[in-house]
Structure formats: structure tokens, C-alpha cells
Design a protein around this motif. Structure first.
Motif, PDB file in Angstrom:
ATOM      1  N   ASN B  24      39.527  21.742  42.307  1.00  0.00           N
ATOM      2  CA  ASN B  24      38.852  22.881  42.217  1.00  0.00           C
ATOM      3  C   ASN B  24      39.794  23.941  42.476  1.00  0.00           C
ATOM      4  OD1 ASN B  24      35.894  22.308  41.928  1.00  0.00           O
ATOM      5  ND2 ASN B  24      36.791  20.877  43.561  1.00  0.00           N
ATOM      6  N   LEU B  25      40.927  23.784  42.728  1.00  0.00           N
ATOM      7  CA  LEU B  25      41.853  25.022  43.197  1.00  0.00           C
ATOM      8  C   LEU B  25      43.245  24.980  42.452  1.00  0.00           C
ATOM      9  CD1 LEU B  25      41.384  25.032  47.051  1.00  0.00           C
ATOM     10  CD2 LEU B  25      40.338  26.553  45.625  1.00  0.00           C
ATOM     11  N   THR B  26      43.977  24.031  42.796  1.00  0.00           N
ATOM     12  CA  THR B  26      45.374  24.364  42.097  1.00  0.00           C
ATOM     13  C   THR B  26      45.273  23.772  40.648  1.00  0.00           C
ATOM     14  OG1 THR B  26      45.912  22.333  43.435  1.00  0.00           O
ATOM     15  CG2 THR B  26      46.969  24.480  44.162  1.00  0.00           C
ATOM     16  N   HIS B  27      44.608  22.833  40.397  1.00  0.00           N
ATOM     17  CA  HIS B  27      44.416  22.279  39.058  1.00  0.00           C
ATOM     18  C   HIS B  27      43.481  22.762  38.235  1.00  0.00           C
ATOM     19  CE1 HIS B  27      47.561  18.491  39.876  1.00  0.00           C
ATOM     20  NE2 HIS B  27      48.081  19.767  40.391  1.00  0.00           N
ATOM     21  N   TYR B  28      42.582  23.648  38.810  1.00  0.00           N
ATOM     22  CA  TYR B  28      41.475  24.244  38.155  1.00  0.00           C
ATOM     23  C   TYR B  28      42.059  25.357  37.427  1.00  0.00           C
ATOM     24  CZ  TYR B  28      37.154  26.890  37.794  1.00  0.00           C
ATOM     25  OH  TYR B  28      35.995  27.626  37.278  1.00  0.00           O
ATOM     26  N   LEU B  29      42.339  25.160  35.934  1.00  0.00           N
ATOM     27  CA  LEU B  29      42.858  26.208  35.191  1.00  0.00           C
ATOM     28  C   LEU B  29      42.030  27.127  34.629  1.00  0.00           C
ATOM     29  CD1 LEU B  29      45.723  24.250  33.651  1.00  0.00           C
ATOM     30  CD2 LEU B  29      46.017  25.531  35.634  1.00  0.00           C
ATOM     31  N   PRO B 243      46.371  28.924  37.181  1.00  0.00           N
ATOM     32  CA  PRO B 243      45.414  28.136  38.269  1.00  0.00           C
ATOM     33  C   PRO B 243      44.584  29.203  38.908  1.00  0.00           C
ATOM     34  CG  PRO B 243      47.954  28.428  39.100  1.00  0.00           C
ATOM     35  CD  PRO B 243      47.836  28.799  37.713  1.00  0.00           C
ATOM     36  N   PHE B 244      43.352  28.691  39.461  1.00  0.00           N
ATOM     37  CA  PHE B 244      42.563  29.360  39.901  1.00  0.00           C
ATOM     38  C   PHE B 244      43.093  29.783  41.399  1.00  0.00           C
ATOM     39  CE2 PHE B 244      38.892  29.324  43.178  1.00  0.00           C
ATOM     40  CZ  PHE B 244      38.182  30.585  42.753  1.00  0.00           C
ATOM     41  N   PHE B 245      43.656  28.816  42.175  1.00  0.00           N
ATOM     42  CA  PHE B 245      44.444  28.943  43.236  1.00  0.00           C
ATOM     43  C   PHE B 245      45.837  28.958  43.177  1.00  0.00           C
ATOM     44  CE2 PHE B 245      46.250  28.130  47.637  1.00  0.00           C
ATOM     45  CZ  PHE B 245      46.012  29.000  48.124  1.00  0.00           C
ATOM     46  N   PRO B 246      46.864  29.784  43.643  1.00  0.00           N
ATOM     47  CA  PRO B 246      46.417  31.056  44.178  1.00  0.00           C
ATOM     48  C   PRO B 246      46.129  32.226  43.238  1.00  0.00           C
ATOM     49  CG  PRO B 246      48.690  30.801  44.200  1.00  0.00           C
ATOM     50  CD  PRO B 246      48.166  29.431  43.614  1.00  0.00           C
ATOM     51  N   ASN B 247      46.525  31.989  41.905  1.00  0.00           N
ATOM     52  CA  ASN B 247      46.661  33.220  41.146  1.00  0.00           C
ATOM     53  C   ASN B 247      45.604  34.111  40.999  1.00  0.00           C
ATOM     54  OD1 ASN B 247      48.884  31.618  40.580  1.00  0.00           O
ATOM     55  ND2 ASN B 247      49.412  32.456  38.536  1.00  0.00           N
ATOM     56  N   TYR B 248      44.238  33.397  40.527  1.00  0.00           N
ATOM     57  CA  TYR B 248      43.201  34.243  40.276  1.00  0.00           C
ATOM     58  C   TYR B 248      42.360  34.422  41.747  1.00  0.00           C
ATOM     59  CZ  TYR B 248      39.597  36.674  37.718  1.00  0.00           C
ATOM     60  OH  TYR B 248      38.859  37.513  37.078  1.00  0.00           O
ATOM     61  N   VAL B 249      42.665  33.779  42.714  1.00  0.00           N
ATOM     62  CA  VAL B 249      41.865  33.891  44.042  1.00  0.00           C
ATOM     63  C   VAL B 249      42.244  35.300  44.579  1.00  0.00           C
ATOM     64  CG1 VAL B 249      41.863  33.278  46.245  1.00  0.00           C
ATOM     65  CG2 VAL B 249      41.363  31.378  44.551  1.00  0.00           C
ATOM     66  N   VAL B 250      43.535  35.613  44.468  1.00  0.00           N
ATOM     67  CA  VAL B 250      44.013  36.884  44.968  1.00  0.00           C
ATOM     68  C   VAL B 250      43.401  37.969  44.433  1.00  0.00           C
ATOM     69  CG1 VAL B 250      46.069  38.309  44.821  1.00  0.00           C
ATOM     70  CG2 VAL B 250      46.191  35.930  45.325  1.00  0.00           C
TER      71      VAL B 250
ATOM     72  N   LEU C 259      46.383  43.325  48.430  1.00  0.00           N
ATOM     73  CA  LEU C 259      45.929  42.225  47.329  1.00  0.00           C
ATOM     74  C   LEU C 259      46.290  42.681  46.070  1.00  0.00           C
ATOM     75  CD1 LEU C 259      42.724  41.061  49.150  1.00  0.00           C
ATOM     76  CD2 LEU C 259      44.704  39.671  48.629  1.00  0.00           C
ATOM     77  N   GLY C 260      46.057  43.899  45.690  1.00  0.00           N
ATOM     78  CA  GLY C 260      46.406  44.343  44.359  1.00  0.00           C
ATOM     79  C   GLY C 260      47.964  44.093  44.107  1.00  0.00           C
ATOM     80  N   PHE C 261      48.695  44.369  44.988  1.00  0.00           N
ATOM     81  CA  PHE C 261      50.226  44.100  44.743  1.00  0.00           C
ATOM     82  C   PHE C 261      50.434  42.686  44.798  1.00  0.00           C
ATOM     83  CE2 PHE C 261      51.047  48.303  46.999  1.00  0.00           C
ATOM     84  CZ  PHE C 261      51.587  48.980  45.852  1.00  0.00           C
ATOM     85  N   LEU C 262      49.757  41.852  45.696  1.00  0.00           N
ATOM     86  CA  LEU C 262      49.941  40.255  45.639  1.00  0.00           C
ATOM     87  C   LEU C 262      49.638  39.991  44.390  1.00  0.00           C
ATOM     88  CD1 LEU C 262      50.849  38.287  47.571  1.00  0.00           C
ATOM     89  CD2 LEU C 262      48.561  38.173  48.179  1.00  0.00           C
ATOM     90  N   ARG C 263      48.530  40.164  43.983  1.00  0.00           N
ATOM     91  CA  ARG C 263      48.028  39.712  42.600  1.00  0.00           C
ATOM     92  C   ARG C 263      49.250  40.227  41.410  1.00  0.00           C
ATOM     93  NH1 ARG C 263      46.729  36.575  38.835  1.00  0.00           N
ATOM     94  NH2 ARG C 263      46.299  37.615  36.761  1.00  0.00           N
ATOM     95  N   HIS C 264      49.649  41.512  41.688  1.00  0.00           N
ATOM     96  CA  HIS C 264      50.799  41.822  40.496  1.00  0.00           C
ATOM     97  C   HIS C 264      51.896  40.841  40.629  1.00  0.00           C
ATOM     98  CE1 HIS C 264      52.534  44.989  38.195  1.00  0.00           C
ATOM     99  NE2 HIS C 264      53.837  44.611  38.911  1.00  0.00           N
ATOM    100  N   THR C 265      52.573  40.184  41.759  1.00  0.00           N
ATOM    101  CA  THR C 265      53.494  39.378  41.842  1.00  0.00           C
ATOM    102  C   THR C 265      53.203  38.248  40.820  1.00  0.00           C
ATOM    103  OG1 THR C 265      52.610  38.111  43.680  1.00  0.00           O
ATOM    104  CG2 THR C 265      54.046  40.058  44.361  1.00  0.00           C
ATOM    105  N   TYR C 266      51.957  37.599  40.974  1.00  0.00           N
ATOM    106  CA  TYR C 266      51.517  36.656  40.179  1.00  0.00           C
ATOM    107  C   TYR C 266      51.567  36.879  38.859  1.00  0.00           C
ATOM    108  CZ  TYR C 266      50.209  33.946  44.403  1.00  0.00           C
ATOM    109  OH  TYR C 266      50.451  33.336  45.656  1.00  0.00           O
TER     110      TYR C 266
END
Lengths: 143, 366, 281
Positions: B24-29, B243-250, C259-266
């Protein structure tokens, strides 16, 4: 794959700051909700009760509600007043006043207190907490 | 690290937590071209939770009785520490929730995410929207202010335009001929128990569908092609996605923080926007305050009722619009989702949105 | 007629038929005085429009509150003397006419130089306050033009001067209670206290006794002090709330930006590597 070191450290710093501020905000949010559920905290300590002198004879006791608990006012000698919590320090029953013996008597386990609140018999571990009394004319103020 | 690791291993051994988290987090693409509009669902989850929390807290001191309701709210506002904050958060929060619901719905419409195979998700979502409006309407009455009383009188009165059973409907909604203690009783029960329960079921259904079917791919970009309708169940996965976590969670958290900022600003600095002057006067069934108006999200419906020659016609148009939106996935069935290639839909979308906005502003000004 | 008005009148009608209608409020929709006189032109119709903008109308004081009669009857019977109809009062009847409600003011007025000359060319209530369009009184009612209709302005000016500061204080405190009330603060107690002082204060200058007014004006300021302090305390609490609010909003906004900046790094990573997911946090 691995990211560049600069990106990783930058990310770490940002995540840490967000975490710290977020935790601070969450902690700050708990406070108002805690206070919301404790509406009488603090205010109760400031509460005073005024009793008319005619309500209490010499050698008698007057029970009243004070800061959320039962309390009692006695006049052992003319013009001499003392106020105590009426909650027995043993298990929390409400003491009664025995006028003939001039003692506070707890009906639960026969705890006895003198008119100045000291334990004179029975299981109570501590004297009854006393409250300050001020007399102005016909008014007796407790607290 | 040792204790944390051991506790995690302990749980993992019994419940397979690691697997759940991975799935649900790291492998949830998620699709690579996912955009900011996809964060609104998570935002709504947080905002609704806040409504539940502040609502339960208000319930501690609120008294649902026409004699005491107003005074109990006065007490929350004046005597209970931070009661004003809890109430302002709840009142402002309801407005922010409706705003985000609108945005969530509009983006789903624009990206045609309601289309096959997501028809059920849409229906759950649209029902959540309707239940939210009902929660707003019922909550409005509870403080028993002039605003509560007359807004509810007007709102329930409009049901009277229904032919034949109109009068009976008003009577049923109010529990009597006029808004009174029976109205407060039923609205209270609905607001704090009935509707939240329905809401929880619908939200559960909605989330289940989202997770089961998979997130839709935004219909943008040069390499987007509409999915061919499948003949068997197929979970939409996005291999090679982020990945949902951490990329999109942020990103979710960022938008959540944004709306929380908006909420705090509203609750602290502009509570008057959610609570007009009549909200602070006790209800008086013998005195209608001049110029009372519904909440902003009902203004369009209210203005529509006013400009149409006949109130029943107004109800029919409104009912038609609601039914059209509810069953939209079954009316608009083509596989194409790119807005540029759906001129008819795009035209309707723009005209509908503009109409709604114009009616709202018109209703506000008139 | 708009749909809302329709709804409201319909619901009022509903109320009328289902509940005993015994309260003065809502006079506007139900009064036969207004429905008949409102349709008339000239002398008999003018009072309706004048009254509509008055302080009486704003407080649901209708025609019959002063003129008597029965506004629930839609015929001339409404104006029969048996139903308490008073009609237009004679000049000397005006002070008791208004004094039905404004009793204290009437008392002081009758003992004043103004009251002593009632009926002998002296002023009565309407002379200064007007009648149907009566508004909330301000000190501006004491002005050269108005007072010098009968006498020199000098003494009146002296009285006005002595009243000014107290009047300003009362107005200011009233405005403060309004502002706080708008934010949900319970100001009923304070409003009532101010109103009581204001009422006594208004009685004072109806005595039109310069010495007395000068001597006692300060007394009223004293009486307002406790209320002023309470309102001040509330204002301080309100600014404290704003301070807390500013802190909360700023911190939340900061979190949003971070969080905006953090998202930017990804985002950067996703763009530089369009094949796979990201690395560990």
C-alpha cells in the motif's frame, strides 16, 4: 537506484523540519482540547463561599458545597470559626458532626476528628484539610 | 533501532505488516503524470476527521432542546475554555469541506475519471457529496439561532412546491406544521448519528473501490491512450510509475497542510464568513430577520428557485441536475477521456460551471 | 414577489394559523393599519413610509403600540375607541402619549422649563424628536437651528458641551459591545448596563437644567467604568486569540511551503530518471 548525496541531505533536512514543526503543532493543538474538557480547572481554586452568621450557632456545624466537595463550618467558641473539608481522609465518606462530643465522626469506619481537624481516633491517616475563614460583620467568608 | 525493529518484527510475524505496508505504500505505484487534483481525496479524509473530532467535542456541552440549545452554544462560546475555537473550527471546517468536495468532483468530471470501470466509485462519491450537504443543512439548525430557525424554515418550505404531497412533506420534514422542538430532535439525530453513519459506510465503499480498481491515469500528455474496455476485472496498475510513499504522500501532505492553513485562517480571522450576524441572535418564531440567505453552496439552487416562474419547475430542474450527475457514468459511456476530444462534454462542463457560479453570485447580490 | 418572500409569508401564514399570535413582533406582515394606510396617499398614507425607517419599526413597535386600536381587525372597527384607539393626540397629550413607554424621560421633562411651558408655546416631544420617522437620538439634536426656534442657543450649547464626553463614551461602549457580539461574545449584561446608564443620562438632559447637567455628567462616566473595564478585558482576550491564530496560520503555511520543497526533490528525481521509482527517504 540511489539519488545524489546533495538531494538526499536536502531531503533529510526538509523532512526533519516538517516533522519538528508538525509535532509542535500537534502538541499545541492538544492543549485547547484538553482545556475544553476541563472547564473548571483553575477557576475552582478562586472560588469563595459566604455564609450568614445566623446560620451557625455556637457548638454547631454547617455543611455546604465548596470547590466541588462537601465542606463544613464550625463555631467551637463564640466568634471562633473554622472550616474544613467534610471528606474523610480515610476512604472519602462525608463526616458528620456530633454536637454532644464536639467531634467530627465518620460513619463509614468510625474515624474521629477534633473540632480543629486533627485525627483523634479511627483509621484516617491525615487531618481534615482546613480552609481560611474571614469574618466581616455578619458574613463569614470561606476561601 | 533494536527495540523498534523487534516490535516491528513481532507484528510482522503475526499480521504480515511488512507486506501490507509494501503493497500500500512503497510498492503501490501511481501514474507518472499524476497531478495535484488527486490529493483532494486524502485532504477530504483529513478534513472530515476534523469535523468528526470537533463535532464530538461540541457534543460534550451542546443540549439538543429548544429551550436550552442557544444558551448551551453561548456557554461553549463564552465559558468553556477554547469553546470558541472548537466551534469556529467546526463551522469554518464545514465550509472548507464543501469547497474541497466541489473541487474533487469538478476535477473528476473534467478528467472523466468516473467512466468505466469507475462508475461505482463515482456513485459512492456523489452520494457522499449529497450526504455532506444534508449534514450541513441539519447542523445549521442545532444552535437554534435566528439564522438556524429561518434558514431551516425556508429550506423545508421549498419541499412544499411538490404537487399533491407538498404539504405532507413539509410536515414530515419538520415533524409538525412549523419548525419546532420536533424538528430540532430529528435534525440533531440525523446530524450527529444518522448521517455520519451513512457517511462512514459510503466513504468506506468509495475507498474500497478506489483501492480495488486502482487510480485512474490522468488523460493528458502525448502518450496517453484511452483504455480499451476489458471483459474481466482488471486492477489498473501503473508499472514504472512513482511510489505512493514517499513520493506522492508528500504532495498529499502539502495540500492537506494548505487547506489546514486556510481553515485556521478562517477560524481565527474570519469566523464571520461562516456565522452571519443572525447566528448570534436566539431563534424567534415571531420575527423574520430581513434578507436571510442560505449558505453559499445553496445560493445557486436558491437563486434558481427564485428566477423560475414556478417553484415546482425549480425543484424539477434541480432534481434533474442531481439525477443527471448521479447517473452520468451510465449516460456518458464512450471510452474517450481527453477533454480536448470531448467537445460536447467540455462545452456542457464549462456552461454548467459558469451557470452555477453566475447563479451563486446573483443569489448573493440580489 | 420573490420566491423567498413567498416562502416567508407562507410560513408566517402557517404560523398564524397554527399558533396563537400574541406577540408584537412581526407587526409588519400582520398589521391592518399598515395594509390599509400603506395603500393611501397624502396625509393618511405618509406615516407608514416614515415609520418604516424609524427606530420603532426596527424594534417591532407598531402603530397600535402608540395609537391603540386593534391591528388584527381588517375593517374600520380596528379604529373604534372601544378597542383603545387613541388617534392623533392633542399637543398637551403628547408627553403622556410617548411617556407610556418613555416614563422616566417624561417625568424629568414635565419638571423642566420645557415641560412647565407645555401648552403655552413650550416644546413637547415631537418638537425636537419628530414623530413617525423617529430615530435613535444623538447629541446633534441639540443644534442652533433647532433650539433658536424658541430661545437663544447659548444655554443649550453649554448643556451640549457638558454632555459631549459622556455621550461619546456611551456611543463608543455600545459600538464595542456590538463588535464583540458579532464574534459570539455574550455582551448582554454589558449592553443592559450601558442601556440603563444611557437611559438615566437621557433623563438628565431632559431636565434642561444647566447646573445640574454640568454637575452630574461625570457621575455617569463613573458608572460606566466597570463595564468599560470588562469590555477592555474581552478586547485583550480577542487580540490574544489573534496572536495564537497568527502563530498557527504561519506555522501551517511554513509546513505547506516546506512540503512543497520536499515534493520538489522527488519531482526532480522522477524527471531525471523516467524509468523507476525513487530511492529511500
Amino acid at each position: 537506484m540511489t539519488s545524489e548525496p546533495s538531494l538526499t541531505s536536502r531531503r533529510k533536512m526538509l523532512a526533519t523540519s516538517v516533522g519538528v514543526i508538525g509535532a509542535a503543532l500537534a502538541a499545541l493543538t492538544v492543549w485547547p482540547f484538553w482545556r475544553f474538557l476541563n472547564p473548571q480547572a483553575g477557576s475552582a481554586q478562586a472560588q469563595t463561599v459566604t455564609i450568614d452568621r445566623s446560620q451557625i450557632e455556637v457548638g454547631a456545624a454547617h455543611f455546604f458545597e465548596f470547590r466541588g466537595h462537601a465542606a463544613v463550618l464550625v463555631q467551637p467558641a463564640p466568634g471562633q470559626f473554622a472550616a474544613f473539608s467534610a471528606v474523610c481522609t480515610h476512604l472519602g465518606c462525608i463526616v458528620t458532626w456530633r454536637a454532644q462530643e464536639q467531634i467530627f465522626f465518620c460513619p463509614c469506619h468510625a474515624g474521629r476528628f477534633s473540632p480543629d481537624g486533627r485525627v483523634v481516633g479511627g483509621p484516617p491517616p491525615r487531618p481534615l484539610p482546613s480552609y481560611p475563614v474571614t469574618v466581616t460583620g455578619d458574613q463569614i467568608r470561606i476561601g | 533501532m533494536g527495540l523498534k525493529q523487534r516490535a516491528f518484527d513481532w507484528l510482522d510475524l503475526r499480521l504480515g505488516v511488512r507486506d501490507i505496508l509494501q503493497q500500500n505504500l512503497t510498492h503501490y505505484l501511481l501514474p507518472r503524470n499524476i497531478n495535484v487534483w488527486y490529493t483532494l481525496g486524502a485532504t477530504l479524509l483529513v478534513l472530515f476527521s476534523l469535523q468528526f473530532i470537533t463535532g464530538i467535542f461540541l457534543l460534550v456541552y451542546y443540549i439538543p432542546n429548544t429551550e436550552q440549545a442557544f444558551a448551551s452554544v453561548q456557554r461553549i462560546m463564552n465559558d468553556i475554555p477554547y469553546g470558541w475555537l472548537v466551534r469556529f473550527l467546526h463551522a469554518t471546517g464545514s465550509n472548507v469541506v464543501i469547497l474541497v468536495l466541489f473541487l474533487h468532483m469538478l476535477s473528476t468530471l473534467y478528467m472523466a475519471a468516473y467512466k468505466r470501470p469507475r462508475e461505482i466509485t463515482w456513485i459512492f462519491g456523489f452520494l457522499i457529496f449529497l450526504v455532506s450537504l444534508a449534514m450541513s443543512l441539519t447542523g445549521y439548525l442545532l444552535p437554534w439561532s435566528q439564522l438556524s430557525y429561518w434558514a431551516t424554515t425556508v429550506a423545508t418550505e421549498s419541499a412544499g412546491a411538490t404537487p399533491v404531497i407538498g404539504e405532507a412533506m413539509i410536515h414530515f420534514l419538520r415533524g409538525g406544521p412549523a419548525v419546532g422542538e420536533f424538528t430540532l430532535g430529528r435534525f440533531f439525530a440525523l446530524h450527529v448519528m444518522g448521517l455520519p453513519l451513512i457517511f462512514a459506510l459510503l466513504a468506506g465503499g468509495h475507498l474500497f473501490c478506489v483501492r480495488r480498481i486502482g487510480v485512474s491515469r490522468p488523460p493528458f500528455g502525448p502518450d496517453y491512450l484511452p483504455e480499451a474496455p476489458g471483459t474481466s476485472f482488471h486492477h489498473t496498475d501503473h508499472s514504472g510509475g512513482i511510489p505512493f510513499f514517499p513520493n506522492y504522500v508528500v504532495k498529499d501532505l502539502m495540500v492537506i497542510a494548505f487547506f489546514l492553513t486556510l481553515l485556521a485562517a478562517g477560524a481565527f480571522f474570519a469566523p464571520q464568513l461562516s456565522l452571519p450576524p443572525e447566528a448570534f441572535e436566539p431563534a424567534d418564531p415571531f420575527r423574520t430577520p430581513p434578507g436571510i440567505k442560505p449558505e453559499w453552496y445553496f445560493l445557486a439552487a436558491y437563486q434558481l428557485l427564485r428566477i423560475l416562474p414556478n417553484e415546482f419547475l425549480g425543484l424539477v430542474v434541480q432534481g434533474g441536475a442531481v439525477a443527471f450527475l448521479l447517473f452520468l457514468p451510465f449516460i456518458d459511456r464512450g471510452p474517450e477521456r481527453r477533454p480536448g476530444r470531448r467537445p460536447l462534454f467540455l462545452g456542457l462542463f464549462i456552461v454548467g460551471l459558469a451557470g452555477f457560479l453566475i447563479l451563486t453570485v446573483w443569489g448573493y447580490l440580489s | 414577489m420573490s420566491a423567498l418572500r413567498l416562502c416567508l409569508s407562507a410560513s408566517l401564514l402557517l404560523l398564524l394559523t397554527t399558533q396563537a399570535y400574541g406577540v408584537e413582533g412581526g407587526a409588519q406582515e400582520s398589521s391592518s393599519c399598515l395594509s390599509c394606510h400603506g395603500a393611501l396617499t397624502g396625509r393618511l398614507g405618509e406615516p407608514v413610509a416614515a415609520w418604516e425607517g424609524s427606530v420603532h419599526a426596527a424594534n417591532a413597535i407598531g402603530c397600535h403600540s402608540c395609537h391603540g386600536g386593534d391591528p388584527t381587525i381588517a375593517s374600520m372597527e380596528a379604529m373604534s375607541p372601544e378597542r383603545g384607539f387613541l388617534g392623533v393626540p392633542a399637543e398637551t397629550e403628547i408627553p403622556p402619549f410617548c411617556g407610556k413607554c418613555h416614563a422616566g424621560v417624561e417625568e424629568d421633562y414635565l419638571q423642566s422649563a420645557h415641560g412647565e411651558t407645555l401648552g403655552a408655546g413650550g416644546p413637547q416631544c415631537v418638537t425636537c424628536h419628530g414623530n413617525h420617522a423617529v430615530a435613535v437620538t444623538t447629541l446633534d439634536l441639540i443644534n442652533p437651528e433647532s433650539c433658536s426656534r424658541c430661545h437663544e442657543y447659548g444655554r443649550a450649547e453649554e448643556i451640549k458641551g457638558a454632555l459631549a464626553e459622556t455621550d461619546r463614551l456611551i456611543t463608543e461602549l455600545q459600538a464595542t459591545t456590538e463588535r464583540q457580539h458579532r464574534l459570539g461574545i455574550a455582551t448582554d449584561d454589558q449592553r443592559k448596563q450601558i442601556f440603563a446608564v444611557r437611559n438615566d443620562f437621557h433623563r438628565l438632559f431632559h431636565s434642561v437644567d444647566v447646573q445640574q447637567v454640568v454637575a452630574r455628567s461625570g457621575e455617569f462616566q463613573q458608572r460606566l467604568q466597570p463595564v468599560a473595564q470588562e469590555l477592555q478585558a474581552t478586547d485583550e482576550e480577542l487580540s490574544q486569540r489573534r496572536l495564537i491564530g497568527a502563530g498557527a496560520v504561519l506555522l501551517l503555511a511554513l509546513v505547506t511551503v516546506l512540503l512543497g520543497f520536499l515534493r520538489h526533490t522527488y519531482k526532480k528525481e522522477e524527471q531525471s530518471d523516467p524509468g523507476a521509482g525513487s530511492g529511500p527517504l
